[in-house]
Design a protein around this motif. Structure first.
Motif, PDB file in Angstrom:
ATOM      1  N   GLY A  82      38.157  42.108  40.370  1.00  0.00           N
ATOM      2  CA  GLY A  82      37.913  42.456  41.763  1.00  0.00           C
ATOM      3  C   GLY A  82      38.812  43.586  42.214  1.00  0.00           C
ATOM      4  N   LEU A  83      38.560  44.074  43.438  1.00  0.00           N
ATOM      5  CA  LEU A  83      39.407  45.108  44.009  1.00  0.00           C
ATOM      6  C   LEU A  83      40.626  44.487  44.671  1.00  0.00           C
ATOM      7  CD1 LEU A  83      36.738  47.521  45.523  1.00  0.00           C
ATOM      8  CD2 LEU A  83      38.050  47.775  43.417  1.00  0.00           C
ATOM      9  N   ASP A  84      40.390  43.424  45.419  1.00  0.00           N
ATOM     10  CA  ASP A  84      41.482  42.678  46.033  1.00  0.00           C
ATOM     11  C   ASP A  84      41.689  41.401  45.245  1.00  0.00           C
ATOM     12  OD1 ASP A  84      41.729  44.566  48.029  1.00  0.00           O
ATOM     13  OD2 ASP A  84      40.461  43.469  49.446  1.00  0.00           O
ATOM     14  N   PHE A  85      42.918  41.154  44.852  1.00  0.00           N
ATOM     15  CA  PHE A  85      43.238  39.935  44.099  1.00  0.00           C
ATOM     16  C   PHE A  85      43.940  38.966  45.026  1.00  0.00           C
ATOM     17  CE2 PHE A  85      43.504  42.198  39.717  1.00  0.00           C
ATOM     18  CZ  PHE A  85      42.129  42.152  39.619  1.00  0.00           C
ATOM     19  N   VAL A 109      52.642  22.404  49.045  1.00  0.00           N
ATOM     20  CA  VAL A 109      52.478  23.642  49.803  1.00  0.00           C
ATOM     21  C   VAL A 109      51.532  24.557  49.043  1.00  0.00           C
ATOM     22  CG1 VAL A 109      53.680  25.654  50.740  1.00  0.00           C
ATOM     23  CG2 VAL A 109      54.813  23.413  50.753  1.00  0.00           C
ATOM     24  N   ARG A 110      50.474  25.004  49.723  1.00  0.00           N
ATOM     25  CA  ARG A 110      49.504  25.951  49.153  1.00  0.00           C
ATOM     26  C   ARG A 110      49.596  27.246  49.941  1.00  0.00           C
ATOM     27  NH1 ARG A 110      45.198  25.016  45.943  1.00  0.00           N
ATOM     28  NH2 ARG A 110      43.876  26.451  47.094  1.00  0.00           N
ATOM     29  N   THR A 111      49.833  28.342  49.248  1.00  0.00           N
ATOM     30  CA  THR A 111      49.944  29.622  49.943  1.00  0.00           C
ATOM     31  C   THR A 111      49.175  30.714  49.208  1.00  0.00           C
ATOM     32  OG1 THR A 111      52.028  30.002  48.791  1.00  0.00           O
ATOM     33  CG2 THR A 111      52.177  29.167  51.038  1.00  0.00           C
ATOM     34  N   PRO A 112      48.330  31.439  49.938  1.00  0.00           N
ATOM     35  CA  PRO A 112      47.621  32.569  49.350  1.00  0.00           C
ATOM     36  C   PRO A 112      48.375  33.875  49.590  1.00  0.00           C
ATOM     37  CG  PRO A 112      46.683  32.075  51.475  1.00  0.00           C
ATOM     38  CD  PRO A 112      47.794  31.073  51.251  1.00  0.00           C
ATOM     39  N   PHE A 113      48.099  34.843  48.748  1.00  0.00           N
ATOM     40  CA  PHE A 113      48.601  36.201  48.934  1.00  0.00           C
ATOM     41  C   PHE A 113      47.591  37.135  48.298  1.00  0.00           C
ATOM     42  CE2 PHE A 113      50.962  40.042  48.061  1.00  0.00           C
ATOM     43  CZ  PHE A 113      51.734  40.196  49.203  1.00  0.00           C
ATOM     44  N   THR A 114      47.284  38.225  48.990  1.00  0.00           N
ATOM     45  CA  THR A 114      46.298  39.179  48.488  1.00  0.00           C
ATOM     46  C   THR A 114      46.954  40.532  48.240  1.00  0.00           C
ATOM     47  OG1 THR A 114      44.539  38.071  49.725  1.00  0.00           O
ATOM     48  CG2 THR A 114      44.090  40.318  48.971  1.00  0.00           C
ATOM     49  N   ALA A 115      46.712  41.088  47.073  1.00  0.00           N
ATOM     50  CA  ALA A 115      47.141  42.442  46.729  1.00  0.00           C
ATOM     51  C   ALA A 115      45.883  43.274  46.529  1.00  0.00           C
ATOM     52  CB  ALA A 115      47.996  42.447  45.473  1.00  0.00           C
ATOM     53  N   GLY A 116      45.838  44.413  47.180  1.00  0.00           N
ATOM     54  CA  GLY A 116      44.665  45.276  47.104  1.00  0.00           C
ATOM     55  C   GLY A 116      44.944  46.558  46.350  1.00  0.00           C
ATOM     56  N   VAL A 117      43.913  47.400  46.288  1.00  0.00           N
ATOM     57  CA  VAL A 117      44.007  48.672  45.570  1.00  0.00           C
ATOM     58  C   VAL A 117      45.111  49.542  46.169  1.00  0.00           C
ATOM     59  CG1 VAL A 117      42.747  50.770  44.930  1.00  0.00           C
ATOM     60  CG2 VAL A 117      41.589  48.572  44.893  1.00  0.00           C
ATOM     61  N   GLY A 118      45.346  49.411  47.463  1.00  0.00           N
ATOM     62  CA  GLY A 118      46.408  50.169  48.115  1.00  0.00           C
ATOM     63  C   GLY A 118      47.792  49.768  47.631  1.00  0.00           C
ATOM     64  N   ASP A 119      47.905  48.555  47.118  1.00  0.00           N
ATOM     65  CA  ASP A 119      49.194  48.084  46.596  1.00  0.00           C
ATOM     66  C   ASP A 119      49.433  48.580  45.176  1.00  0.00           C
ATOM     67  OD1 ASP A 119      49.918  46.456  48.875  1.00  0.00           O
ATOM     68  OD2 ASP A 119      48.308  45.108  48.242  1.00  0.00           O
ATOM     69  N   ALA A 120      48.386  48.629  44.399  1.00  0.00           N
ATOM     70  CA  ALA A 120      48.479  49.111  43.011  1.00  0.00           C
ATOM     71  C   ALA A 120      47.070  49.420  42.521  1.00  0.00           C
ATOM     72  CB  ALA A 120      49.136  48.082  42.115  1.00  0.00           C
ATOM     73  N   PHE A 121      46.911  50.564  41.885  1.00  0.00           N
ATOM     74  CA  PHE A 121      45.602  50.947  41.381  1.00  0.00           C
ATOM     75  C   PHE A 121      45.231  50.153  40.138  1.00  0.00           C
ATOM     76  CE2 PHE A 121      42.804  53.667  38.815  1.00  0.00           C
ATOM     77  CZ  PHE A 121      41.740  53.754  39.699  1.00  0.00           C
ATOM     78  N   ALA A 130      50.157  40.057  43.333  1.00  0.00           N
ATOM     79  CA  ALA A 130      49.566  38.920  44.044  1.00  0.00           C
ATOM     80  C   ALA A 130      50.231  37.607  43.626  1.00  0.00           C
ATOM     81  CB  ALA A 130      48.062  38.860  43.792  1.00  0.00           C
ATOM     82  N   ASN A 131      50.519  37.453  42.338  1.00  0.00           N
ATOM     83  CA  ASN A 131      51.235  36.263  41.848  1.00  0.00           C
ATOM     84  C   ASN A 131      52.607  36.156  42.507  1.00  0.00           C
ATOM     85  OD1 ASN A 131      49.311  35.237  40.070  1.00  0.00           O
ATOM     86  ND2 ASN A 131      50.089  36.406  38.346  1.00  0.00           N
ATOM     87  N   GLU A 132      53.350  37.252  42.445  1.00  0.00           N
ATOM     88  CA  GLU A 132      54.693  37.254  43.011  1.00  0.00           C
ATOM     89  C   GLU A 132      54.665  37.008  44.518  1.00  0.00           C
ATOM     90  OE1 GLU A 132      56.314  41.010  41.788  1.00  0.00           O
ATOM     91  OE2 GLU A 132      56.576  40.358  39.700  1.00  0.00           O
ATOM     92  N   GLY A 133      53.714  37.615  45.190  1.00  0.00           N
ATOM     93  CA  GLY A 133      53.589  37.431  46.637  1.00  0.00           C
ATOM     94  C   GLY A 133      53.251  36.004  47.003  1.00  0.00           C
TER      95      GLY A 133
END
Length: 160
Positions: A82-85, A109-121, A130-133
């Motif tokens: 995907g583009l956004d993970f 505790v469940r927490t989501p985090f999204t990394a997009g193309v703007g964060d890394a190509f 996204a994992n680290e976030g």
């Protein structure tokens, strides 16, 4: 994955918790396989949790802390492409009174985090971010939860 000191100290903790926690056990996690996908490793999560507790002023380094924290990294939900993970981590935390063995807090505790193309190509880098976030947000949510605990000499209660 570590929660920054400024963010960790933004919470106000009960005096009984300040410099009175030890990290007893961290289970779960999966090491990254360079030939496959990025994961959250147990040792890395433990180090981030340890550092974050220290940044919050909760960690006791004497080995005689009155409270122990256990963490079990239950699962990490990741997309395959995907583009956004969007990665969601799920961790079960237990806070134990070392004198009595009483479990003061058990919470998942469940927490989501999204990394997009703007964060890394590059997709692999986006997934790592996204994992680290997600792990950092999970630890941050734990710290916020610990800030709501009311611990007194003879009574342990959770504020609402």
């Amino acid at each position: 994955m570590t929660v920054a000191e400024s963010q960790a100290r933004a919470n106000t903790y009960a005096p009984a918790l300040q410099e009175n926690l030890q990290l007893a056990e961290v289970k779960g996690g999966q090491e990254t396989n360079p030939m496959w996908t990025s994961e959250i490793g147990g040792a890395d999560f433990q180090a981030a949790l340890q550092q974050s507790l220290g940044n919050a002023g909760l960690l006791d380094n004497s080995g005689k802390a009155p409270y122990s924290l256990r963490a079990n990294l239950l699962r990490v939900d990741q997309p395959l492409f995907g583009l956004d993970f969007k990665v969601t981590s799920e961790v079960e935390y237990s806070l134990i009174d070392n004198a009595t063995g009483q479990e003061i807090l058990r919470e998942t505790v469940r927490t989501p985090f999204t990394a997009g193309v703007g964060d890394a190509f590059v997709a692999v880098t986006r997934l790592r971010l996204a994992n680290e976030g997600s792990a950092r947000e999970n630890i941050s949510a734990l710290l916020k939860r610990l800030a709501t605990l009311n611990i007194e000499a003879k009574q342990v209660s959770l504020s609402q």
